[in-house]
Design a protein around this motif. Structure first.
Motif, PDB file in Angstrom:
ATOM      1  N   PHE A  99       1.035  -1.240   0.073  1.00 27.61           N
ATOM      2  CA  PHE A  99      -0.019   0.062   0.026  1.00 27.61           C
ATOM      3  C   PHE A  99       0.730   1.316   0.120  1.00 27.61           C
ATOM      4  N   ASP A 100       0.353   2.246  -0.592  1.00 29.60           N
ATOM      5  CA  ASP A 100       1.156   3.408  -0.689  1.00 29.60           C
ATOM      6  C   ASP A 100       1.496   4.270   0.909  1.00 29.60           C
ATOM      7  N   ASP A 101       0.707   3.748   1.632  1.00 25.85           N
ATOM      8  CA  ASP A 101       1.278   4.550   2.928  1.00 25.85           C
ATOM      9  C   ASP A 101       2.165   3.688   3.756  1.00 25.85           C
ATOM     10  N   VAL A 102       2.751   2.695   3.391  1.00 32.29           N
ATOM     11  CA  VAL A 102       3.444   1.674   4.000  1.00 32.29           C
ATOM     12  C   VAL A 102       4.769   2.106   4.254  1.00 32.29           C
ATOM     13  N   VAL A 103       5.723   2.450   3.337  1.00 33.64           N
ATOM     14  CA  VAL A 103       7.024   2.817   3.603  1.00 33.64           C
ATOM     15  C   VAL A 103       7.302   4.110   4.080  1.00 33.64           C
ATOM     16  N   PRO A 104       6.318   5.202   4.038  1.00 34.62           N
ATOM     17  CA  PRO A 104       6.393   6.669   4.742  1.00 34.62           C
ATOM     18  C   PRO A 104       6.097   6.214   6.206  1.00 34.62           C
ATOM     19  N   CYS A 105       5.152   5.272   6.512  1.00 33.60           N
ATOM     20  CA  CYS A 105       4.838   4.991   7.962  1.00 33.60           C
ATOM     21  C   CYS A 105       6.119   4.313   8.636  1.00 33.60           C
ATOM     22  N   LEU A 106       6.745   3.223   7.939  1.00 36.43           N
ATOM     23  CA  LEU A 106       7.912   2.550   8.358  1.00 36.43           C
ATOM     24  C   LEU A 106       9.052   3.447   8.695  1.00 36.43           C
ATOM     25  N   ASP A 107       9.300   4.491   7.770  1.00 34.08           N
ATOM     26  CA  ASP A 107      10.367   5.413   7.836  1.00 34.08           C
ATOM     27  C   ASP A 107      10.181   6.338   9.131  1.00 34.08           C
ATOM     28  N   TRP A 108       8.908   6.710   9.342  1.00 38.56           N
ATOM     29  CA  TRP A 108       8.824   7.439  10.473  1.00 38.56           C
ATOM     30  C   TRP A 108       8.759   6.800  11.697  1.00 38.56           C
ATOM     31  N   LEU A 109       8.291   5.493  11.813  1.00 40.17           N
ATOM     32  CA  LEU A 109       8.619   4.603  12.895  1.00 40.17           C
ATOM     33  C   LEU A 109       9.986   4.496  13.267  1.00 40.17           C
ATOM     34  N   ARG A 110      10.858   4.133  12.273  1.00 38.04           N
ATOM     35  CA  ARG A 110      12.254   4.134  12.601  1.00 38.04           C
ATOM     36  C   ARG A 110      12.791   5.326  13.067  1.00 38.04           C
ATOM     37  N   ALA A 111      12.447   6.567  12.368  1.00 34.64           N
ATOM     38  CA  ALA A 111      13.211   7.561  12.725  1.00 34.64           C
ATOM     39  C   ALA A 111      12.817   8.217  14.084  1.00 34.64           C
ATOM     40  N   ILE A 134      -8.074   3.429  12.601  1.00 37.21           N
ATOM     41  CA  ILE A 134      -7.357   4.129  11.729  1.00 37.21           C
ATOM     42  C   ILE A 134      -7.852   3.723  10.110  1.00 37.21           C
ATOM     43  N   GLU A 135      -7.743   4.493   9.157  1.00 38.54           N
ATOM     44  CA  GLU A 135      -8.368   4.054   7.704  1.00 38.54           C
ATOM     45  C   GLU A 135      -7.024   4.172   7.013  1.00 38.54           C
ATOM     46  N   THR A 136      -6.002   4.271   7.402  1.00 37.41           N
ATOM     47  CA  THR A 136      -4.623   4.424   6.572  1.00 37.41           C
ATOM     48  C   THR A 136      -3.598   4.503   7.518  1.00 37.41           C
ATOM     49  N   LEU A 137      -2.327   3.933   7.225  1.00 35.15           N
ATOM     50  CA  LEU A 137      -1.220   4.032   8.054  1.00 35.15           C
ATOM     51  C   LEU A 137      -0.722   5.091   8.153  1.00 35.15           C
ATOM     52  N   SER A 138      -1.031   6.188   7.247  1.00 32.02           N
ATOM     53  CA  SER A 138      -0.531   7.886   7.431  1.00 32.02           C
ATOM     54  C   SER A 138      -1.375   8.386   8.631  1.00 32.02           C
ATOM     55  N   ASP A 139      -2.325   7.804   9.175  1.00 31.23           N
ATOM     56  CA  ASP A 139      -2.653   8.228  10.442  1.00 31.23           C
ATOM     57  C   ASP A 139      -2.279   7.764  11.736  1.00 31.23           C
ATOM     58  N   LEU A 140      -1.104   6.777  11.503  1.00 28.75           N
ATOM     59  CA  LEU A 140      -0.558   6.082  12.535  1.00 28.75           C
ATOM     60  C   LEU A 140       0.098   7.136  13.401  1.00 28.75           C
ATOM     61  N   PRO A 141       1.183   7.859  12.834  1.00 30.55           N
ATOM     62  CA  PRO A 141       2.327   8.720  13.457  1.00 30.55           C
ATOM     63  C   PRO A 141       1.237   9.644  14.307  1.00 30.55           C
ATOM     64  N   ALA A 142       0.120  10.474  13.804  1.00 30.60           N
ATOM     65  CA  ALA A 142      -0.539  11.298  14.585  1.00 30.60           C
ATOM     66  C   ALA A 142      -1.128  10.576  15.842  1.00 30.60           C
ATOM     67  N   LEU A 143      -1.703   9.201  15.653  1.00 29.75           N
ATOM     68  CA  LEU A 143      -2.115   8.664  16.741  1.00 29.75           C
ATOM     69  C   LEU A 143      -1.356   8.381  17.816  1.00 29.75           C
ATOM     70  N   ILE A 144      -0.055   7.967  17.585  1.00 31.23           N
ATOM     71  CA  ILE A 144       1.041   7.657  18.514  1.00 31.23           C
ATOM     72  C   ILE A 144       1.397   9.084  19.063  1.00 31.23           C
ATOM     73  N   VAL A 145       1.566   9.914  18.575  1.00 29.21           N
ATOM     74  CA  VAL A 145       1.725  11.092  19.102  1.00 29.21           C
ATOM     75  C   VAL A 145       0.923  11.768  19.888  1.00 29.21           C
ATOM     76  N   SER A 146      -0.584  11.632  19.509  1.00 36.82           N
ATOM     77  CA  SER A 146      -1.567  12.384  20.378  1.00 36.82           C
ATOM     78  C   SER A 146      -1.893  11.715  21.559  1.00 36.82           C
ATOM     79  N   GLU A 147      -2.086   9.964  21.438  1.00 35.29           N
ATOM     80  CA  GLU A 147      -2.315   9.110  22.371  1.00 35.29           C
ATOM     81  C   GLU A 147      -1.206   8.629  23.365  1.00 35.29           C
ATOM     82  N   TYR A 148      -0.215   8.603  22.920  1.00 31.17           N
ATOM     83  CA  TYR A 148       0.891   7.677  23.770  1.00 31.17           C
ATOM     84  C   TYR A 148       2.102   8.611  24.053  1.00 31.17           C
ATOM     85  N   LEU A 149       2.272  10.006  23.654  1.00 28.56           N
ATOM     86  CA  LEU A 149       3.362  10.873  23.993  1.00 28.56           C
ATOM     87  C   LEU A 149       2.973  12.160  24.333  1.00 28.56           C
TER      88      LEU A 149
END
Length: 261
Positions: free
Chosen positions: A96-108, A210-225
């Motif tokens: 899916f198009d949102d996968v690599v940007p999300c994985l890049d973000w998680l590692r960064a 969430i409906e896309t992995l593009s939403d995961l970074p915002a969820l992590i930041v808002s709910e867990y940090l």
């Protein structure tokens, strides 16, 4: 939050599209996908239980499926048919198009990352390598190798142990509500349902959706940090000197909650 676990099929890889098209080419019709899915799940359970290997499972599944359609095939014919279907499917695997940007973000962000899947080992490992994303994962936990499958708590806890993190410091994301999100939550992790297709279910799912992995970074930041953990672009900033415990950095927020429970 110190780690994120991700399902593979229909979370990272658009498996259903490639598998359904390959099946339709094999039988010349597109209305048997639900039956194929059901029979596949039944046969995969035998792989997880150690009753057969993945190659034998595929042949037995295809032979039984064709018999259900009224076509009885010998073993050689089944092998040829299944090899063509499998080649069609694997040749069409796509992220899916949102996968690599999300994985890049998680590692960064400094998070550990695991893949947790109910499918067989050889195919899933080949899939991650062929699509160029194996490098993102610290570990890959596969039901066919472990002997238990999601939603069994053991598979989620095994991922946490291999990542050397606590369950309550770990998020699991997958496309199946009960198997992935609720199963992870029942095992002590934080469950997130990636709902890519279909209407939203009525009522409260009890997990984040969430409906896309593009939403995961915002969820992590808002709910867990805490807000201090994010930089100007909403990406977590530098962590403290201890990346595991989070000591000295804002990433320790979820760890503190964990030990308080």
């Amino acid at each position: 939050m110190h780690a994120v676990c991700l399902d593979i099929d229909d979370t990272l890889v658009d498996f259903t599209t490639s598998a359904r098209r390959a099946l339709a080419r094999m039988i010349g019709r597109d209305d048997m996908w639900p039956t194929w899915q059901r029979m596949t799940e039944e046969h995969v359970k035998k792989v997880v239980a150690g009753e057969m290997d993945s190659d034998s499972m595929r042949l037995a599944r295809t032979k039984a499926f064709m018999a259900g359609l009224g076509t009885v095939l010998d073993d050689e014919s089944v092998l040829k048919l299944e090899c063509r279907r499998h080649a069609d499917m694997t040749g069409a695997w796509q992220l899916f198009d949102d996968v690599v940007p999300c994985l890049d973000w998680l590692r960064a962000a400094g998070l550990k990352v695991a893949a947790v899947t109910n499918a067989s080992g050889p195919q899933q490992r080949a899939k991650l390598h062929s699509l160029g994303i194996a490098r993102f994962f610290d570990t890959v936990v596969i039901a066919g190798e472990l002997g238990v499958a999601k939603p069994d708590p053991v598979i989620f806890q095994t991922a946490c142990r291999q990542l050397r993190v606590s369950a309550c410091e770990t998020l699991h994301v997958g496309d199946r509500l009960d198997t992935d999100a609720v199963g992870a939550q029942d095992a002590g992790l934080h469950g997130v349902w990636l709902h890519r297709r279909g209407p939203q279910p009525p009522g409260d799912t009890g997990v984040h959706v969430i409906e896309t992995l593009s939403d995961l970074p915002a969820l992590i930041v808002s709910e867990y940090l805490t807000p201090a953990a994010t930089g100007p672009a909403g990406v977590p900033g530098q962590r403290g000197p201890d990346p595991v415990s989070g000591a000295g950095g804002a990433w320790s927020t979820i760890s503190g909650r964990c030990h308080e429970q």
